[in-house]
Design a protein around this motif. Structure first.
Motif, short mmCIF file in Angstrom:
data_model
loop_
_atom_site.label_atom_id
_atom_site.label_comp_id
_atom_site.label_asym_id
_atom_site.label_seq_id
_atom_site.Cartn_x
_atom_site.Cartn_y
_atom_site.Cartn_z
N GLY A 77 0.81 -1.21 0.00
CA GLY A 77 0.00 0.00 0.00
C GLY A 77 0.85 1.26 0.00
O GLY A 77 2.02 1.26 -0.39
N TYR A 78 0.24 2.35 0.47
CA TYR A 78 0.88 3.67 0.44
C TYR A 78 1.49 4.02 1.80
O TYR A 78 0.93 3.69 2.85
N PHE A 79 2.61 4.73 1.74
CA PHE A 79 3.30 5.20 2.94
C PHE A 79 3.71 6.65 2.74
O PHE A 79 4.07 7.05 1.62
N VAL A 80 3.68 7.44 3.81
CA VAL A 80 4.20 8.80 3.73
C VAL A 80 5.70 8.70 3.46
O VAL A 80 6.42 7.93 4.10
N THR A 81 6.17 9.46 2.48
CA THR A 81 7.57 9.38 2.08
C THR A 81 8.49 9.77 3.24
O THR A 81 8.26 10.79 3.90
N ARG A 82 9.49 8.95 3.45
CA ARG A 82 10.48 9.22 4.50
C ARG A 82 11.86 9.33 3.86
O ARG A 82 12.23 8.54 2.99
N PHE A 83 12.63 10.33 4.29
CA PHE A 83 13.97 10.55 3.76
C PHE A 83 15.01 10.33 4.85
O PHE A 83 14.79 10.67 6.02
N THR A 84 16.14 9.75 4.47
CA THR A 84 17.28 9.65 5.38
C THR A 84 17.97 11.00 5.45
O THR A 84 17.70 11.91 4.65
N SER A 85 18.89 11.14 6.39
CA SER A 85 19.64 12.40 6.50
C SER A 85 20.45 12.66 5.24
O SER A 85 20.56 13.81 4.78
N ASP A 86 21.02 11.60 4.64
CA ASP A 86 21.80 11.77 3.41
C ASP A 86 20.90 12.22 2.26
O ASP A 86 21.26 13.10 1.47
N GLU A 87 19.71 11.64 2.17
CA GLU A 87 18.76 12.04 1.12
C GLU A 87 18.32 13.49 1.32
O GLU A 87 18.17 14.24 0.35
N MET A 88 18.15 13.88 2.58
CA MET A 88 17.73 15.26 2.84
C MET A 88 18.83 16.24 2.44
O MET A 88 18.55 17.30 1.88
N ARG A 89 20.07 15.87 2.70
CA ARG A 89 21.19 16.73 2.25
C ARG A 89 21.17 16.88 0.73
O ARG A 89 21.40 17.97 0.20
N GLN A 90 20.90 15.78 0.04
CA GLN A 90 20.84 15.84 -1.42
C GLN A 90 19.70 16.75 -1.89
O GLN A 90 19.86 17.54 -2.84
N LEU A 91 18.55 16.64 -1.25
CA LEU A 91 17.41 17.48 -1.62
C LEU A 91 17.72 18.96 -1.40
O LEU A 91 17.36 19.81 -2.22
N TYR A 92 18.39 19.25 -0.29
CA TYR A 92 18.75 20.65 -0.02
C TYR A 92 19.81 21.15 -0.99
O TYR A 92 19.82 22.33 -1.35
N LEU A 93 20.69 20.26 -1.42
CA LEU A 93 21.68 20.66 -2.42
C LEU A 93 20.99 20.99 -3.75
O LEU A 93 21.31 22.01 -4.39
N ILE A 94 20.06 20.14 -4.16
CA ILE A 94 19.31 20.41 -5.38
C ILE A 94 18.55 21.73 -5.25
O ILE A 94 18.55 22.56 -6.16
N ARG A 95 17.93 21.92 -4.10
CA ARG A 95 17.19 23.15 -3.87
C ARG A 95 18.11 24.37 -3.95
O ARG A 95 17.74 25.39 -4.55
N GLU A 96 19.30 24.26 -3.38
CA GLU A 96 20.23 25.39 -3.42
C GLU A 96 20.63 25.73 -4.86
O GLU A 96 20.65 26.91 -5.25
N LEU A 97 20.94 24.71 -5.64
CA LEU A 97 21.35 24.95 -7.03
C LEU A 97 20.23 25.61 -7.82
O LEU A 97 20.46 26.56 -8.59
N LEU A 98 19.01 25.13 -7.65
CA LEU A 98 17.88 25.69 -8.37
C LEU A 98 17.53 27.10 -7.87
O LEU A 98 17.39 28.04 -8.66
N GLU A 99 17.41 27.22 -6.56
CA GLU A 99 16.95 28.48 -6.00
C GLU A 99 17.95 29.61 -6.22
O GLU A 99 17.55 30.76 -6.47
N SER A 100 19.24 29.29 -6.16
CA SER A 100 20.25 30.32 -6.38
C SER A 100 20.13 30.92 -7.78
O SER A 100 20.21 32.14 -7.96
N GLU A 101 19.90 30.06 -8.76
CA GLU A 101 19.73 30.56 -10.13
C GLU A 101 18.46 31.39 -10.26
O GLU A 101 18.45 32.43 -10.93
N VAL A 102 17.39 30.94 -9.63
CA VAL A 102 16.13 31.68 -9.69
C VAL A 102 16.29 33.05 -9.05
O VAL A 102 15.85 34.08 -9.60
N LEU A 103 16.94 33.11 -7.89
CA LEU A 103 17.10 34.39 -7.19
C LEU A 103 17.99 35.36 -7.99
O LEU A 103 17.74 36.56 -8.01
N ARG A 104 19.02 34.81 -8.61
CA ARG A 104 19.89 35.67 -9.42
C ARG A 104 19.15 36.27 -10.62
O ARG A 104 19.52 37.34 -11.11
N SER A 105 18.11 35.58 -11.07
CA SER A 105 17.40 36.02 -12.27
C SER A 105 16.32 37.06 -11.99
O SER A 105 15.69 37.56 -12.92
N LEU A 106 16.09 37.38 -10.71
CA LEU A 106 14.96 38.25 -10.37
C LEU A 106 15.15 39.67 -10.89
O LEU A 106 16.23 40.25 -10.74
#
Length: 220
Positions: A77-106
Motif C-alpha cells: 500500500g501507500y506510505f508517507v515518504t520518509r527521507f534519510t539524512s543523506d537524502e535530505m542533504r541531497q534534496l537541499y543541495l538540489i534546492r540550493e542549485l535551483l533556488e540560487s539561479e532563480v534568485l539571481r534572475s529576479l
C-alpha cells in the motif's frame, strides 16, 4: 442520449472534485504531522476520517505519489515518504542549485511587492499556529521568486517543496526561536529592496543551511 451525457459529465466533475478535496485534506494531514514520514496510509481510515469514499481517496493517493508526498509499495500500500539524512542533504543541495539561479534572475522588485513580503513576514512573526506559519513561510518564498522568468526551475523547486512537506513542518517545529526565520526574511527583503541579488543568494543559502541543520540531528 444528451441527458445521459450530461449526467456522465456531472458525475465525473463531482468525482474529480472529491479527488481534489481528498488530496488537499491528505496534504494537510501530512503538513500537520498527523501522518508521519514512514507511516502507512490506510485508505479505510482516511475515508472514515475525511468523510470521503475510498474511490476518490485511492485516486488522490495516486496523485500524491506522483508529487512524492507518499510512495506505493506493491502488496503493502501507500506510505508517507520518509527521507534519510543523506537524502535530505541531497534534496537541499538540489534546492540550493535551483533556488540560487532563480534568485539571481529576479528583476527589480516594486514597492507593492516589497510591502506584501513585509506583511507576510509580520504575520509569521506573530502567528501562533505552526501550520499557518508553514503556509505563510511558503507564501513568502513563493512571493520572492514569482517574478523570475525561469519557470522550469521554479517548477522543480515546487516539486521539492511538495516532496518535503512533512519535513517543512518538522523544521519549523524544531525552532527554539522563530525570530531566526523572521530575521532572515527581513534581510532578504532588504536585499531585494537594494536590488542586490548576489546578497539575496547568500542570505538564502544561510537560511537553507539553518533549516537543514535543524533537521539532520532529528533524521540521523
Amino acid at each position: 442520449m444528451i441527458a445521459d451525457n450530461i449526467a456522465a459529465v456531472s458525475t465525473r466533475e463531482t468525482r474529480g472534485g472529491a479527488v481534489v478535496r481528498a488530496a488537499i485534506d491528505i496534504r494537510e494531514l501530512v503538513l500537520q504531522r498527523v501522518l508521519l514520514p514512514g507511516e502507512q496510509v490506510r485508505q479505510e481510515d482516511l475515508a472514515h476520517q475525511l468523510g470521503i469514499s475510498r474511490g476518490p481517496i485511492r485516486e488522490a493517493l495516486q496523485v500524491l505519489a506522483v508529487e512524492g508526498i507518499v510512495r506505493y509499495e506493491r502488496n503493502r500500500g501507500y506510505f508517507v515518504t520518509r527521507f534519510t539524512s543523506d537524502e535530505m542533504r541531497q534534496l537541499y543541495l538540489i534546492r540550493e542549485l535551483l533556488e540560487s539561479e532563480v534568485l539571481r534572475s529576479l528583476p527589480p522588485m516594486c514597492e507593492d511587492d516589497l510591502t506584501r513580503l513585509r506583511k507576510i513576514n509580520d504575520e509569521i512573526r506573530t502567528d501562533e499556529n505552526s501550520g499557518e506559519v508553514i503556509r505563510l513561510n511558503r507564501a513568502f518564498h513563493d512571493a520572492v521568486t514569482e517574478h523570475s522568468s525561469l519557470t522550469l526551475l521554479k517548477g522543480q523547486l515546487a516539486t521539492i517543496g511538495r516532496m518535503t512537506l512533512a519535513y517543512q513542518s518538522l523544521s519549523i517545529n524544531a525552532l527554539s526561536d522563530r525570530h531566526v526565520v523572521v530575521s532572515d526574511h527581513d534581510d532578504m527583503i532588504a536585499a531585494l529592496a537594494a536590488g542586490d541579488n548576489d546578497l539575496l543568494v547568500d542570505i538564502a543559502r544561510r537560511h537553507r543551511k539553518a533549516s537543514l541543520d535543524r533537521l539532520i540531528p532529528i533524521l540521523s
